[in-house]
Design an enzyme around this catalytic site. Structure first.
Site, mmCIF file in Angstrom:
data_model
loop_
_atom_site.group_PDB
_atom_site.id
_atom_site.type_symbol
_atom_site.label_atom_id
_atom_site.label_comp_id
_atom_site.label_asym_id
_atom_site.label_seq_id
_atom_site.Cartn_x
_atom_site.Cartn_y
_atom_site.Cartn_z
ATOM 1 C CB SER A 1 0.843 -1.421 7.096
ATOM 2 O OG SER A 1 0.191 -0.175 6.861
ATOM 3 C CE1 TYR B 1 -1.633 -3.837 3.214
ATOM 4 C CE2 TYR B 1 -1.816 -1.774 4.428
ATOM 5 C CZ TYR B 1 -1.038 -2.757 3.854
ATOM 6 O OH TYR B 1 0.333 -2.678 3.930
#
Length: 401
Positions: A214, A227
């Site tokens: 990501s 995250y």
């Protein structure tokens, strides 16, 4: 044109400027060989001409490589293991690779889930479902044994590490330690466990690893500390593996998707449950400093962002296919609109401009934490774009006293 066309030309311009500038400095130095200095003095404008010719050569090579890509490798007979196929990228990738003739091993958390049954119905007999929780080493070992028994002496062509979770939203101080540990356990340690377990099969086939990461692992997205930290660890691991496995002929890639609607992101109940859990678990003093309305606004912004995410997963799926079949895969692939531009901005523009850009494209906070509102003495929305009437403002000020 494809989404990455604009960033490509921007990168091309940057490369041209850098190469031209470097050549200009070299030609202006006193370290050149006498013949070149003599030729330059005789021809007069030769240094400038050489610089122009080199830039043109760089442009021609890049354009030729772009317009004449190497033929893809054949897919038939190649075995691929994909983690996290219950839904989202994993499920769509398993279906797509099965249609291309790959022998697919798809891991799911529950063999009786709707996602697992859907794969069973829609795919060929070459697809094998495996129940694997990647945080459980016993599950990973059982999957390895099963794959080895089915492949026999053949190696595993590719591992697609797709399984991942995002179990938090909110400022780092507000994020529970269990959220940080949960993200690291799945996104980093789980992926590492699967990779280490299956590397002998990948080395046997001189195959490749494709990690779905990501941009949050490289960019400081607001409210995604847990995250992002787990994906940052994954990105560094991926880069390290790329160098270490090169002598074995195993190639390692990272796929960086933009915003897509996957997993729980479109589930309104999920966001509400996460929100209520956070409110219940936060220390009262910390909740008092930030304010329940501040936490609620963050939840609403995440829900709004998720609702606008692209439901069409094809850009990511086709990028994974390219990474699996390209004769010379790239270290990194950007999948989806805007990713190349975002990385260009973060790489070449000042940090304050890059941070503002991230705040504009992601969650746009308007409320300040409650303690900061008290200090300033006014009810503050960061953009001062409040349309409340005077009575509402007075009522809010009274609440803060």
């Amino acid at each position: 044109m494809e989404d990455y066309t604009l960033p490509f030309w921007v990168y091309l311009l940057v490369v041209t400027v850098l190469v031209g500038g470097a050549l200009k400095k070299v030609l202006a130095s006193h370290l050149l060989a006498p013949p070149l200095l003599l030729g330059a003095s005789v021809l007069g404008g030769a240094p400038l001409l050489l610089m122009v010719l080199l830039v043109l050569l760089v442009l021609m090579v890049l354009l030729y490589c772009r317009s004449h890509p190497l033929a893809d490798l054949p897919s038939h007979g190649k075995a691929v293991l994909i983690t996290g196929c219950d839904s989202g990228f994993g499920q769509a990738t398993a279906r797509r690779l099965d249609s291309l003739g790959f022998q697919v091993f798809a891991t799911v958390l529950d063999l009786n889930s709707s996602g697992a049954k859907d794969l069973q119905r829609s795919c060929s007999s070459l697809l094998t479902l495996l129940r694997v929780d990647i945080t459980q080493q016993s599950h990973v070992q059982q999957a390895l044994t099963k794959v080895q028994s089915l492949l026999g002496p053949r190696g595993l062509w590719a591992l697609v590490n797709n399984a991942g979770v995002c179990v938090n939203f909110g400022d780092a101080e507000l994020s529970l330690m269990s959220n940080f540990r949960g993200c690291m356990e799945v996104n980093f340690f789980g992926t590492l466990s699967v990779t280490k377990s299956f590397l002998p099969l990948l080395r046997l086939s001189r195959g490749r690893i494709v990690n779905i990461s990501s941009p949050a692992g490289d960019q400081p997205f607001p409210c995604l500390a847990a995250y992002g930290a787990s994906k940052a660890a994954l990105n560094l691991l991926t880069s390290t593996l790329r160098h270490e496995l090169e002598p074995w002929g195993v190639q390692v890639c990272t796929v960086l998707p933009s915003s897509f609607r996957t997993g729980q992101s479109s589930n309104s109940e999920y966001w509400e449950q996460q929100h209520q859990r956070l409110l219940q678990d936060l220390p009262p003093a910390l909740l008092q400093d930030y304010g329940e309305d501040y936490v609620t606004e963050t939840k609403d912004l995440f829900k709004s962002h998720a609702s606008r995410a692209d439901p069409d997963l094809r850009p990511v799926i086709e990028t994974i296919v390219r990474a699996l079949l390209a004769p010379r895969p790239r270290p990194r692939y950007f999948a989806g609109p805007g990713i190349g531009l975002m990385y260009f901005i973060s790489s070449y523009l000042p940090d304050n401009l890059s941070s503002r850009f991230l705040q504009k494209v992601f969650v746009k906070k308007t409320l300040l934490p409650r303690a900061l509102r008290k200090e300033s003495g006014i009810h503050l929305r960061i953009n001062n774009n409040n349309n409340n009437n005077e009575e509402e403002k007075k009522g809010e000020e009274e609440k803060l006293k």
